[in-house]
Design a protein around this motif. Sequence first.
Motif, mmCIF file in Angstrom:
data_model
loop_
_atom_site.group_PDB
_atom_site.id
_atom_site.type_symbol
_atom_site.label_atom_id
_atom_site.label_comp_id
_atom_site.label_asym_id
_atom_site.label_seq_id
_atom_site.Cartn_x
_atom_site.Cartn_y
_atom_site.Cartn_z
ATOM 1 N N ASN A 66 16.277 -31.085 37.878
ATOM 2 C CA ASN A 66 17.156 -30.494 36.879
ATOM 3 C C ASN A 66 17.687 -31.521 35.877
ATOM 4 N N SER A 67 16.909 -32.575 35.662
ATOM 5 C CA SER A 67 17.288 -33.583 34.680
ATOM 6 C C SER A 67 16.523 -33.424 33.371
ATOM 7 N N ILE A 68 15.726 -32.337 33.283
ATOM 8 C CA ILE A 68 14.920 -32.117 32.079
ATOM 9 C C ILE A 68 15.144 -30.691 31.572
ATOM 10 N N GLN A 69 14.646 -30.390 30.380
ATOM 11 C CA GLN A 69 14.714 -29.033 29.836
ATOM 12 C C GLN A 69 13.745 -28.128 30.598
ATOM 13 N N ASN A 70 14.208 -26.922 30.933
ATOM 14 C CA ASN A 70 13.350 -25.963 31.635
ATOM 15 C C ASN A 70 13.555 -24.580 30.997
ATOM 16 N N PRO A 71 12.751 -24.236 30.003
ATOM 17 C CA PRO A 71 12.920 -22.962 29.303
ATOM 18 C C PRO A 71 12.774 -21.738 30.208
ATOM 19 N N ILE A 72 12.002 -21.865 31.293
ATOM 20 C CA ILE A 72 11.843 -20.714 32.194
ATOM 21 C C ILE A 72 13.177 -20.433 32.888
ATOM 22 N N GLN A 73 13.889 -21.486 33.244
ATOM 23 C CA GLN A 73 15.212 -21.348 33.857
ATOM 24 C C GLN A 73 16.179 -20.672 32.885
ATOM 25 N N THR A 74 16.151 -21.105 31.643
ATOM 26 C CA THR A 74 17.015 -20.509 30.619
ATOM 27 C C THR A 74 16.671 -19.038 30.415
ATOM 28 N N GLY A 75 15.383 -18.732 30.382
ATOM 29 C CA GLY A 75 14.947 -17.347 30.219
ATOM 30 C C GLY A 75 15.376 -16.460 31.374
ATOM 31 N N LEU A 76 15.302 -17.012 32.587
ATOM 32 C CA LEU A 76 15.747 -16.251 33.758
ATOM 33 C C LEU A 76 17.233 -15.965 33.677
ATOM 34 N N ALA A 77 18.022 -16.968 33.315
ATOM 35 C CA ALA A 77 19.470 -16.787 33.217
ATOM 36 C C ALA A 77 19.813 -15.695 32.204
ATOM 37 N N GLU A 78 19.166 -15.754 31.042
ATOM 38 C CA GLU A 78 19.445 -14.762 30.004
ATOM 39 C C GLU A 78 19.060 -13.359 30.455
ATOM 40 N N LYS A 79 17.893 -13.216 31.062
ATOM 41 C CA LYS A 79 17.429 -11.886 31.462
ATOM 42 C C LYS A 79 18.241 -11.332 32.623
ATOM 43 N N TYR A 86 25.998 -8.380 33.040
ATOM 44 C CA TYR A 86 26.935 -9.495 32.924
ATOM 45 C C TYR A 86 26.475 -10.494 31.856
ATOM 46 N N PRO A 87 26.317 -10.041 30.606
ATOM 47 C CA PRO A 87 25.747 -10.911 29.578
ATOM 48 C C PRO A 87 26.602 -12.126 29.238
ATOM 49 N N ASP A 88 27.902 -12.081 29.551
ATOM 50 C CA ASP A 88 28.773 -13.210 29.231
ATOM 51 C C ASP A 88 28.956 -14.169 30.405
ATOM 52 N N TYR A 89 28.327 -13.882 31.552
ATOM 53 C CA TYR A 89 28.407 -14.773 32.706
ATOM 54 C C TYR A 89 27.318 -15.840 32.600
ATOM 55 N N SER A 90 27.454 -16.900 33.377
ATOM 56 C CA SER A 90 26.432 -17.943 33.434
ATOM 57 C C SER A 90 25.840 -17.986 34.836
ATOM 58 N N LEU A 91 24.708 -18.652 34.967
ATOM 59 C CA LEU A 91 23.954 -18.658 36.220
ATOM 60 C C LEU A 91 23.768 -20.082 36.723
ATOM 61 N N PHE A 92 24.098 -20.300 37.998
ATOM 62 C CA PHE A 92 23.729 -21.536 38.687
ATOM 63 C C PHE A 92 22.690 -21.168 39.732
ATOM 64 N N LEU A 93 21.574 -21.880 39.737
ATOM 65 C CA LEU A 93 20.462 -21.550 40.619
ATOM 66 C C LEU A 93 20.380 -22.499 41.810
ATOM 67 N N CYS A 94 20.042 -21.933 42.958
ATOM 68 C CA CYS A 94 19.844 -22.708 44.184
ATOM 69 C C CYS A 94 18.653 -22.104 44.926
#
Length: 385
Positions: A66-79, A86-94
């Motif tokens: 998680n030290s680099i850009q990961n657009p798939i992660q960003t896309g998952l969070a948004e979707k 919950y469009p105004d919430y944020s996502l932490f992945l584990c």
Amino acid sequence: MKNLFDVYPLYDITPVKAFGSKVFDESGREYLDFYGGHGVISIGHSHPNYVKAVSDQVSKIGFYSNSIQNPIQTGLAEKLCAFSGYPDYSLFLCNSGAEANENALKLASFHTKKSKVIAFKKAFHGRTSAAVASTDNPSIVAPINAHKVIFLELNDQKSVLDELQKGDVACVIIEGIQGVGGLDEATTEFFQFLSSETKKYGVVLILDEIQSGYGRSGKFFAHQHHDIKPDIISVAKGMGNGFPIGGILISPEFKASHGLLGTTFGGNHLACAAALSVLEVIESENLIQNVNEVSDYFKQQASEIPQIKNVKGRGLMLGLEFDFEIANLRKSLIYDFGIFTGNASQKNLLRILPPLSITKAEVDFFFVGLKKAIGKIVEPQISVP
């Protein structure tokens, strides 16, 4: 096998492939999966969209930190945040449900600067340190898991209020629908009470949707049946359709800072590709609508079996309650009739967690097998005067 640490009671079955709701063992025998490996299989085994997404991704890059850009992660969070409401919430992945709850509890403690947790009788939140301390099962809580947790009865508003008024509570954690505990669910009144009173006292409300989320209850999250918005929502099981992934959805009230939470494997490229495909299939195949339609049909079929005393739960997170312990019934279903089901801490409850894509025809097959298994197990026990 002798080198494996022997902590799991095992059925003598070796699955080697699976498609949709069907599982096949090494001899080629077919089983109907009405349990989904503890509710993990959401869109069906080996769904072609899922297989393609995972295969394509692993052929490119499966992992980096998680030290680099990961657009798939960003896309998952948004979707996920948008699709779940919950469009105004944020996502932490584990990586798992226990890890999701561990991070939820930790974040709540950071936020409130307090450590006491309110949980509920028969709760199950995982097996890691704070998560297992918040689980109502002393046999799996080690001495090292000595966190400040108090267990209260579901729907007991007075006891909750008494604890909140002491001023030392960091958070309240509750399942949308209890899973391992036996499909019990708090009332709408109680959920709304928790929502209002935790806000009043500056306490974090955590909704554990690890099993009850991802459409399984007939809404994306089970707590959405009660018109509340918790501060943190933990997710896992159905999120990756078998690929290990978990996460927490976090209210905008929480402030992030570098290093506050962290994980090596969480949110890796392959996990995110798997999780994105799950959301896409749930949406494109209208699986939440299917959950509601099949659930109504299932309950109607269950009502015609006199040995079933009660049907608990919602959607396709259901429990069939009998007036006898179901261990032998469950064995008969799997060995004699080729049907996977689950159990719970409530010994007379048969737990039903099929893929969200299950069909009415497969429900019919299940009930044919169940009726035969009941006859095989129960009738020989009836003594003739």
